[in-house]
Design an enzyme around this catalytic site. Structure first.
Site, mmCIF file in Angstrom:
data_model
loop_
_atom_site.group_PDB
_atom_site.id
_atom_site.type_symbol
_atom_site.label_atom_id
_atom_site.label_comp_id
_atom_site.label_asym_id
_atom_site.label_seq_id
_atom_site.Cartn_x
_atom_site.Cartn_y
_atom_site.Cartn_z
ATOM 1 N N CYS A 270 -6.286 -11.429 -3.506
ATOM 2 C CA CYS A 270 -5.648 -10.104 -3.533
ATOM 3 C C CYS A 270 -6.387 -9.120 -2.631
ATOM 4 C CB CYS A 270 -5.593 -9.579 -4.962
ATOM 5 S SG CYS A 270 -4.879 -7.939 -5.098
ATOM 6 N N CYS B 23 -6.734 -5.560 -4.008
ATOM 7 C CA CYS B 23 -7.788 -5.423 -5.032
ATOM 8 C C CYS B 23 -9.179 -5.426 -4.397
ATOM 9 C CB CYS B 23 -7.740 -6.587 -6.026
ATOM 10 S SG CYS B 23 -6.105 -7.094 -6.528
ATOM 11 N N ASP B 24 -9.405 -6.324 -3.467
ATOM 12 C CA ASP B 24 -10.779 -6.604 -3.035
ATOM 13 C C ASP B 24 -11.089 -6.237 -1.579
ATOM 14 O OD1 ASP B 24 -11.329 -7.616 -5.555
ATOM 15 O OD2 ASP B 24 -10.575 -9.591 -5.034
#
Ligand code: NDP
Length: 315
Positions: free
Chosen positions: A138, A141-142
């Site tokens: 993701c 997200c990261d």
């Protein structure tokens, strides 16, 4: 036999942000929800490390800690959270008959499906070794953790193209590794990929190994060994992050005979609603969302599902 049959107002299947948010709302509405946590209690977030984009955590948190907080909050309102799986379900009539792996037969007036989706991985060992420590599924997200660094994305579909262009805005260099010589992504996304300066497509390559360093409990990715599928020649790249974007599989196997699913297997919900094609069955989170796939959007639809279940029961 009768002692194993249980009647519940609201059965929640799955324990990610969607499931726990549904539980908090359903419990506070006095539906006395019963939740089966499923194979991966806490859901996909428990496979990530830091979470910086969930509102309310000014210093960030880690995925497992956040899911523990959500669980505590659901327990505070007396959600009956059970470690286990629903193994069988009949959605053809209400109350819906389900079986759990603890041997219980549950007759549920409403069912909230929050079983999520599972990111597909390539299946190489190093992918799991560094998962959460440089390997991610993701970018939203990261990606932030790789600001100014070099990263690789694997895949040739819309997800890979989106993740690669997203990462290119913050990373120094992005490699998009694709196993063929043309992308599957939409033309518009292909155009974006091919016109992003710091994004280089490595065509016709698969990943043999993700390389990294392990020191005690600390691990980090340092690169990858790629193989040219046409020549068999190997090539090394140096990267700090490795994003796998080869698709997701919604966890809908149990429901496929009863609910309308889209062509990729996601549960179809009505616009502005979590209602499915069966009255009294609601779906929230990634099991019905292949577009946003964020903890906060999953939590939002979990809230919707509980409110809709409560309204459904009171009519
Ligand atoms: P896709 O199934 O479309 O693409 C998966 C990609 O990963 C393919 O290019 C495939 O290669 C590659 N791949 C699969 N397995 C492996 C493997 N083991 N090793 C290396 N590469 C592999 O998945 P997406 O998640 O990209 O998209 C799913 C759906 O969601 C699509 O319909 C897409 O259009 C849609 N979507 C739409 C978006 C939007 O509209 N904004 C954003 C994201 C997704 P190959 O091409 O060779 O099969």
């Amino acid at each position: 036999m009768s002692e194993n049959i249980e009647k519940v107002e609201c059965l929640i299947i799955g324990s990610g942000p969607a499931g726990f948010t549904a539980a908090i709302y359903a419990a506070r509405a006095d539906l006395k929800p019963v939740m089966y946590e499923g194979l991966q209690p806490g859901g996909q977030l428990t496979t990530t490390t830091e979470i910086d984009n969930f509102p309310g955590y000014p210093k960030g948190t880690d995925g497992t800690a956040m899911m523990e907080d959500l669980k505590k909050q659901a327990l505070r309102f007396d959600t009956d959270v059970r470690f286990g799986m629903i193994t069988d379900i009949d959605l053809s009539q209400r109350p819906f008959k389900t079986k759990a792996d603890d041997g219980k037969v549950i007759m549920a007036e409403t069912v909230i499906i929050a079983t999520g989706a599972t990111a597909k991985y390539m299946g190489i060992e190093s992918e799991q070794t560094y998962n959460g420590y440089g390997v991610s599924a993701c970018a939203t997200c990261d990606g932030f953790f790789y600001k100014g660094l070099d990263v690789a994305v694997v895949g040739g579909g819309d997800t890979a193209a989106e993740e690669a262009t997203y990462l290119a805005k913050m990373c120094r260099k992005v490699y998009l590794i694709h196993r063929r010589d043309e992308l599957r992504a939409s033309k518009a996304m292909q155009h974006k990929v091919l016109n992003t300066k710091n994004l280089e497509v490595i065509w016709d390559h698969t990943t043999k190994e993700i390389t990294g360093e392990t020191e005690g409990f600390s691990k980090k990715v340092t690169g990858a060994t790629l193989v040219n599928v046409k020549t068999g020649k190997e090539k090394e790249i140096k990267v700090d992050g490795f994003f796998v974007a080869i698709g997701h599989k919604p966890n809908t196997e149990l429901f496929k005979d009863y609910l309308n699913l889209d062509e990729n297997g996601y549960i179809v919900t009505k616009p502005d609603s979590t209602s499915t094609s069966v009255e009294g069955v609601f779906a929230c989170g990634d099991v019905q969302d292949h577009i946003f796939r964020q903890a906060i959007t999953a939590a939002g639809t979990g809230c919707m599902a509980a409110i809709e279940a409560e309204r459904f029961l009171s009519h």
